[in-house]
Motif scaffolding. Structure first.
Motif, mmCIF file in Angstrom:
data_model
loop_
_atom_site.group_PDB
_atom_site.id
_atom_site.type_symbol
_atom_site.label_atom_id
_atom_site.label_comp_id
_atom_site.label_asym_id
_atom_site.label_seq_id
_atom_site.Cartn_x
_atom_site.Cartn_y
_atom_site.Cartn_z
ATOM 1 N N ALA A 205 0.834 -1.206 0.000
ATOM 2 C CA ALA A 205 0.000 0.000 0.000
ATOM 3 C C ALA A 205 0.864 1.250 0.000
ATOM 4 O O ALA A 205 0.574 2.235 -0.705
ATOM 5 C CB ALA A 205 -0.944 -0.014 1.204
ATOM 6 N N ASP A 206 1.937 1.213 0.794
ATOM 7 C CA ASP A 206 2.845 2.372 0.825
ATOM 8 C C ASP A 206 3.495 2.587 -0.537
ATOM 9 O O ASP A 206 3.650 3.738 -1.006
ATOM 10 C CB ASP A 206 3.921 2.157 1.894
ATOM 11 C CG ASP A 206 3.357 2.231 3.314
ATOM 12 O OD1 ASP A 206 2.235 2.766 3.461
ATOM 13 O OD2 ASP A 206 4.038 1.766 4.256
ATOM 14 N N ALA A 207 3.888 1.466 -1.187
ATOM 15 C CA ALA A 207 4.509 1.584 -2.513
ATOM 16 C C ALA A 207 3.521 2.153 -3.536
ATOM 17 O O ALA A 207 3.874 3.013 -4.365
ATOM 18 C CB ALA A 207 5.023 0.223 -2.965
ATOM 19 N N LYS A 208 2.278 1.644 -3.479
ATOM 20 C CA LYS A 208 1.257 2.152 -4.402
ATOM 21 C C LYS A 208 0.969 3.624 -4.152
ATOM 22 O O LYS A 208 0.839 4.419 -5.101
ATOM 23 C CB LYS A 208 -0.027 1.322 -4.236
ATOM 24 C CG LYS A 208 -1.071 1.594 -5.309
ATOM 25 C CD LYS A 208 -0.573 1.166 -6.682
ATOM 26 C CE LYS A 208 -1.638 1.344 -7.762
ATOM 27 N NZ LYS A 208 -1.146 0.964 -9.093
ATOM 28 N N ILE A 212 1.450 6.614 -6.805
ATOM 29 C CA ILE A 212 0.388 7.580 -7.152
ATOM 30 C C ILE A 212 0.823 8.993 -6.854
ATOM 31 O O ILE A 212 0.598 9.926 -7.645
ATOM 32 C CB ILE A 212 -0.904 7.225 -6.398
ATOM 33 C CG1 ILE A 212 -1.438 5.871 -6.886
ATOM 34 C CG2 ILE A 212 -1.951 8.305 -6.564
ATOM 35 C CD1 ILE A 212 -2.600 5.347 -6.071
ATOM 36 N N LYS A 213 1.474 9.161 -5.712
ATOM 37 C CA LYS A 213 1.929 10.500 -5.338
ATOM 38 C C LYS A 213 2.944 11.027 -6.343
ATOM 39 O O LYS A 213 2.889 12.187 -6.765
ATOM 40 C CB LYS A 213 2.554 10.455 -3.937
ATOM 41 C CG LYS A 213 3.022 11.826 -3.424
ATOM 42 C CD LYS A 213 3.566 11.710 -2.022
ATOM 43 C CE LYS A 213 3.975 13.080 -1.508
ATOM 44 N NZ LYS A 213 4.985 13.748 -2.335
ATOM 45 N N LYS A 214 3.897 10.147 -6.733
ATOM 46 C CA LYS A 214 4.899 10.593 -7.697
ATOM 47 C C LYS A 214 4.241 10.926 -9.037
ATOM 48 O O LYS A 214 4.607 11.917 -9.700
ATOM 49 C CB LYS A 214 5.943 9.484 -7.896
ATOM 50 C CG LYS A 214 6.814 9.217 -6.678
ATOM 51 C CD LYS A 214 7.639 10.423 -6.267
ATOM 52 C CE LYS A 214 8.704 10.712 -7.300
ATOM 53 N NZ LYS A 214 9.573 11.841 -6.919
ATOM 54 N N LEU A 215 3.250 10.091 -9.430
ATOM 55 C CA LEU A 215 2.557 10.362 -10.687
ATOM 56 C C LEU A 215 1.803 11.682 -10.614
ATOM 57 O O LEU A 215 1.848 12.493 -11.550
ATOM 58 C CB LEU A 215 1.599 9.224 -11.025
ATOM 59 C CG LEU A 215 0.816 9.346 -12.333
ATOM 60 C CD1 LEU A 215 1.772 9.472 -13.527
ATOM 61 C CD2 LEU A 215 -0.115 8.153 -12.505
ATOM 62 N N LEU A 219 2.377 14.882 -12.917
ATOM 63 C CA LEU A 219 1.294 15.496 -13.688
ATOM 64 C C LEU A 219 1.091 16.953 -13.294
ATOM 65 O O LEU A 219 0.807 17.814 -14.146
ATOM 66 C CB LEU A 219 -0.017 14.722 -13.487
ATOM 67 C CG LEU A 219 -0.039 13.288 -14.070
ATOM 68 C CD1 LEU A 219 -1.327 12.578 -13.693
ATOM 69 C CD2 LEU A 219 0.124 13.330 -15.587
ATOM 70 N N ALA A 220 1.264 17.233 -12.018
ATOM 71 C CA ALA A 220 1.079 18.611 -11.563
ATOM 72 C C ALA A 220 2.165 19.522 -12.106
ATOM 73 O O ALA A 220 1.951 20.712 -12.343
ATOM 74 C CB ALA A 220 1.056 18.644 -10.032
ATOM 75 N N SER A 221 3.379 18.933 -12.288
ATOM 76 C CA SER A 221 4.493 19.770 -12.759
ATOM 77 C C SER A 221 4.569 19.849 -14.294
ATOM 78 O O SER A 221 5.343 20.624 -14.835
ATOM 79 C CB SER A 221 5.809 19.221 -12.195
ATOM 80 O OG SER A 221 6.025 17.902 -12.677
ATOM 81 N N ALA A 222 3.792 18.953 -15.010
ATOM 82 C CA ALA A 222 3.830 18.973 -16.486
ATOM 83 C C ALA A 222 3.005 20.150 -17.024
ATOM 84 O O ALA A 222 1.949 20.487 -16.486
ATOM 85 C CB ALA A 222 3.282 17.657 -17.021
ATOM 86 N N ASP A 223 3.490 20.758 -18.197
ATOM 87 C CA ASP A 223 2.736 21.875 -18.783
ATOM 88 C C ASP A 223 1.780 21.344 -19.857
ATOM 89 O O ASP A 223 1.732 20.155 -20.148
ATOM 90 C CB ASP A 223 3.688 22.929 -19.358
ATOM 91 C CG ASP A 223 4.651 22.329 -20.377
ATOM 92 O OD1 ASP A 223 4.381 21.194 -20.831
ATOM 93 O OD2 ASP A 223 5.674 22.962 -20.686
ATOM 94 N N SER A 224 1.040 22.221 -20.473
ATOM 95 C CA SER A 224 0.024 21.824 -21.457
ATOM 96 C C SER A 224 0.642 21.210 -22.701
ATOM 97 O O SER A 224 0.023 20.384 -23.376
ATOM 98 C CB SER A 224 -0.826 23.038 -21.842
ATOM 99 O OG SER A 224 0.011 24.060 -22.396
#
Length: 272
Positions: A205-208, A212-215, A219-224
């Motif tokens: 669960a911690d790994a998942k 998810i957090k890294k993903l 995604l939050a840091s990617a631009d359009s």
């Protein structure tokens, strides 16, 4: 006419005149008148005596056979010979009577385990018999205290029963201990397995969650432009596939048609 009598060492002679005690003579040569006098020799040395097979009853009504030995010596020859018809037998009866009284006040187990105390009590009870029988008991000892055959058999049965009981208890305790150890081992194994599974589940669960957090962070840091590029790549893959239908909203068609590469891909899809 005179006669003579040799009295041996550690003996005394009692001279009787016409059957009446007259005087006492010490060891050595003594003279007397044979027709009218008689010399009675008395031994003063220590004499051992054994009293065997005397039956007594204990406080708890158990019959025991006693073997007693004693040592005595004559202290007063005149009393020993003349004041009792049989001083030795009188002494024996006294010893047996005191022994009966002493053992009769204690139970069987105590009697069997305290012969030295019985010896001491018996010696004190007998005391000095000089004034009564002209005898002194120097030593008295109970050589054996033996229960009767029926009591011995009962004691042996009780001992066997106690041993069997002790063995049964020990066996039961051993089996109970073995079961306890086995049960504890199984419980410990179950707990360890459950703990390991729980830790593994938590780790997955911690790994998942980390994935998810890294993903999400990515995604939050990617631009359009990144998302547009991904969409273009998707259209390219679609152009090379067997699919010939794409469902899009009117707004998306207008937006993607403005991109040359996307328009080209859409045209390829339309021509299939």
């Amino acid at each position: 006419m005179f006669g003579f009598k040799v009295v041996r060492q550690n003996h005394v002679g009692l001279i009787e005149t016409l059957g009446k005690y007259r005087r006492e003579v010490d060891a050595g040569l003594s003279f007397y008148v044979p027709m009218f006098q008689k010399v009675r020799i008395v031994d003063l040395a220590m004499i051992p005596l054994s009293l065997k097979g005397y039956s007594v009853i204990t406080k708890d009504n158990a019959e025991v056979q006693t073997n007693v030995t004693l040592n005595y010596h004559v202290t007063d020859a005149r009393k020993f010979e003349y004041e009792n018809s049989n001083s030795v037998e009188s002494m024996v009866q006294l010893v047996r009577g005191h022994l009966h009284d002493i053992i009769g006040k204690i139970d069987l187990n105590e009697a069997l385990g305290s012969t030295s105390k019985i010896n001491a009590d018996l010696a004190n009870a007998i005391g000095d018999l000089t004034n009564t029988y002209g005898i002194k008991v120097d030593r008295v000892n109970i050589d054996e205290l033996k229960p009767s055959a029926s009591i011995t058999e009962s004691m042996e049965k009780q001992i066997r029963a106690d041993r069997e009981k002790t063995a049964a208890i020990a066996k039961a305790n051993g089996e109970a201990r073995s079961i306890e150890i086995e049960t504890k081992a199984r419980n410990d194994a179950t707990v360890s397995t459950a703990k390991a599974q729980a830790e593994a589940t938590i780790a997955r669960a911690d790994a998942k969650a980390y994935e998810i957090k890294k993903l999400n962070d990515m995604l939050a840091s990617a631009d359009s432009k990144y998302f547009t590029d991904q969409q273009i790549q998707a259209f390219a893959d679609l152009a090379n596939s067997a699919a010939n239908t794409v469902v899009m909203s009117k707004e998306d068609i207008g937006k993607y048609s403005e991109i040359p590469v996307t328009a080209q891909v859409m045209n390829q899809i339309s021509n299939k």
